[in-house]
Design an enzyme around this catalytic site. Sequence first.
Site, mmCIF file in Angstrom:
data_model
loop_
_atom_site.group_PDB
_atom_site.id
_atom_site.type_symbol
_atom_site.label_atom_id
_atom_site.label_comp_id
_atom_site.label_asym_id
_atom_site.label_seq_id
_atom_site.Cartn_x
_atom_site.Cartn_y
_atom_site.Cartn_z
ATOM 1 N N VAL A 88 1.449 0.877 7.833
ATOM 2 C CA VAL A 88 2.065 -0.420 8.286
ATOM 3 C C VAL A 88 1.261 -1.443 8.395
ATOM 4 C CG1 VAL A 88 4.009 1.123 9.264
ATOM 5 C CG2 VAL A 88 2.090 0.235 10.796
ATOM 6 N N MET A 93 0.887 -1.079 0.085
ATOM 7 C CA MET A 93 0.019 -0.149 -0.066
ATOM 8 C C MET A 93 0.878 1.371 -0.044
ATOM 9 S SD MET A 93 -2.853 -1.167 -0.409
ATOM 10 C CE MET A 93 -3.841 0.378 -0.413
ATOM 11 N N ASN A 148 -15.544 -2.540 3.753
ATOM 12 C CA ASN A 148 -15.072 -3.806 4.282
ATOM 13 C C ASN A 148 -15.978 -4.189 5.596
ATOM 14 O OD1 ASN A 148 -12.686 -4.127 2.829
ATOM 15 N ND2 ASN A 148 -11.449 -3.132 4.350
ATOM 16 N N HIS A 185 -8.340 5.547 3.392
ATOM 17 C CA HIS A 185 -8.425 4.071 3.222
ATOM 18 C C HIS A 185 -8.292 4.023 1.677
ATOM 19 C CE1 HIS A 185 -10.589 0.070 3.311
ATOM 20 N NE2 HIS A 185 -9.162 -0.222 3.260
ATOM 21 N N SER A 230 -7.471 -0.808 7.348
ATOM 22 C CA SER A 230 -8.636 -1.304 6.366
ATOM 23 C C SER A 230 -9.758 -1.531 7.336
ATOM 24 C CB SER A 230 -8.087 -2.984 5.918
ATOM 25 O OG SER A 230 -7.031 -2.795 5.416
ATOM 26 N N LYS A 280 0.102 0.678 15.353
ATOM 27 C CA LYS A 280 -0.163 1.822 14.565
ATOM 28 C C LYS A 280 -0.191 2.851 15.877
ATOM 29 C CE LYS A 280 -2.807 -0.217 10.872
ATOM 30 N NZ LYS A 280 -2.074 0.047 9.624
ATOM 31 N N ASP A 340 10.269 3.458 6.479
ATOM 32 C CA ASP A 340 9.862 2.224 6.957
ATOM 33 C C ASP A 340 10.783 1.989 7.827
ATOM 34 O OD1 ASP A 340 8.092 -0.260 5.172
ATOM 35 O OD2 ASP A 340 9.783 -0.917 6.571
ATOM 36 N N GLU A 387 -1.362 -4.276 9.787
ATOM 37 C CA GLU A 387 -2.742 -3.901 10.326
ATOM 38 C C GLU A 387 -2.812 -4.460 11.709
ATOM 39 O OE1 GLU A 387 -4.986 -2.180 9.100
ATOM 40 O OE2 GLU A 387 -6.962 -2.969 9.450
#
Length: 412
Positions: free
Chosen positions: A94, A18, A194, A144, A123, A101, A37, A96
């Site tokens: 990063v 992503m 979702n 998202h 998500s 987070k 990252d 899920e």
Amino acid sequence: MSNSYDVQQTAVIGAGTMGRGIVISLAQAGLAVRWLDNDAKATAAGLEMLAQHWAQQVAKGRLDQTQADACLARVQPASAYAELAEVDLVIEAVYENLALKQEIFRTLDSTLNAGAILASNTSALDIDAIAGVTGRPAQVLGLHFFSPAHVMKLLEIVRGRDTAPAVLEAAQALGRRLGKEVVVAGNCPGFIGNRMLATYVAEARKLLLEGATAQQVDQALQAFGFAMGPFRMYDVVGIDLEWRARQLAGQGMEAALVQVDNALCAQGRFGQKVGVGYYRYAPGSREAQHDPEVDAMVIQIAQDLGVRRRVIDAEEIRERCLLALVNEGAKILEEGIADCSEDIDRVYRFGYGFPAEVGGPMRWADTQGLGALLARLERLQGLFGEHWRAAGLLLRLASEGKSLADVRGGRP
Ligand code: NAD
């Protein structure tokens, strides 16, 4: 702190699937991007992939060399959060996992300028739980993107409890600048897209255990017009994503409905990227081929779970999968998670391959007639149980002779 936000300098945390697509999208829209990252190799590999992407765009005549060079020059890797201090907006992408987070948002909050907007590409996780660890919950929201982020048209913007209207406006303006179809959603597990998908996929997984093959389910829904059936979609997205998230969260592994996914992942059958998943793929090909090994695996799991298998036709597959989408969509509308039925339909058209000519699950429901639809839900409830109980909104609309398209902000 200002009341309007001018987003020019951005940052992206995470250089996976992503993060890469989001960086491409931002840079192509002329925005500067700092890219971080915790694995320096991931950023280096990401930059390599970006260079290849823009070289291909030049080869295809979509960009000239000067434009491609400018895109690449807008992306600067970063190795420490201090290097992001001046950005106007950051998008975190990063793994899920809520705790991870939250840790990143704490760091962002303590390092970035007070005016910066902090966004997560989660998500399904709770935006308020992420915002809550910062001292600036009014400037936190969900952005998202869908995979691949530089290709997919949909951007679902998730409004947290405290997200300020000016922050939402800035996010919408950014989305339009990126050329996205922007839909604002309220905060709940899975947001609009979702959350509905979970009910649809649950039916697909039940149908598989009850007697259908992955191919039958996919073909029935593709015949309706979906770009891809649910099992082909899992093969493309990667069956392992949800499996890893279940493992990271330390919950959900035992549920009957994920036993086939668990078994596939235990064998390394993660999907198209490794050549095997629900289907088999010839080297270099994206053509999904039926795999009798998967049928045998499903039959064994159904037997272990004590599920009696029977013949299931395409009509039942479509009825259960579509009505699951509609009933959950109606709940989402009723709760004000979506402002109107067309927003839900746009999410499904632009993010989930719903047939454009049908309009979307909500428009489809209106064309079926809500009275008739209620009778169909009642029938499913009698056959399969309480989870088919119709949303209160459907009952109310049907009794008043109204349609889902008449609802605004949860009110008909
Ligand atoms: P991924 O596994 O491809 O990439 C995650 C990246 O995060 C890796 O490069 C990893 O090194 C990096 N990372 C991990 N911990 C970090 C840390 N502490 N600091 C900085 N970087 C760190 O994952 P993905 O598929 O790109 O998903 C990222 C997010 O986007 C998830 O929240 C996911 O739910 C969401 N999402 C994924 C998709 C999809 O289809 N893949 C679609 C929409 C949203």
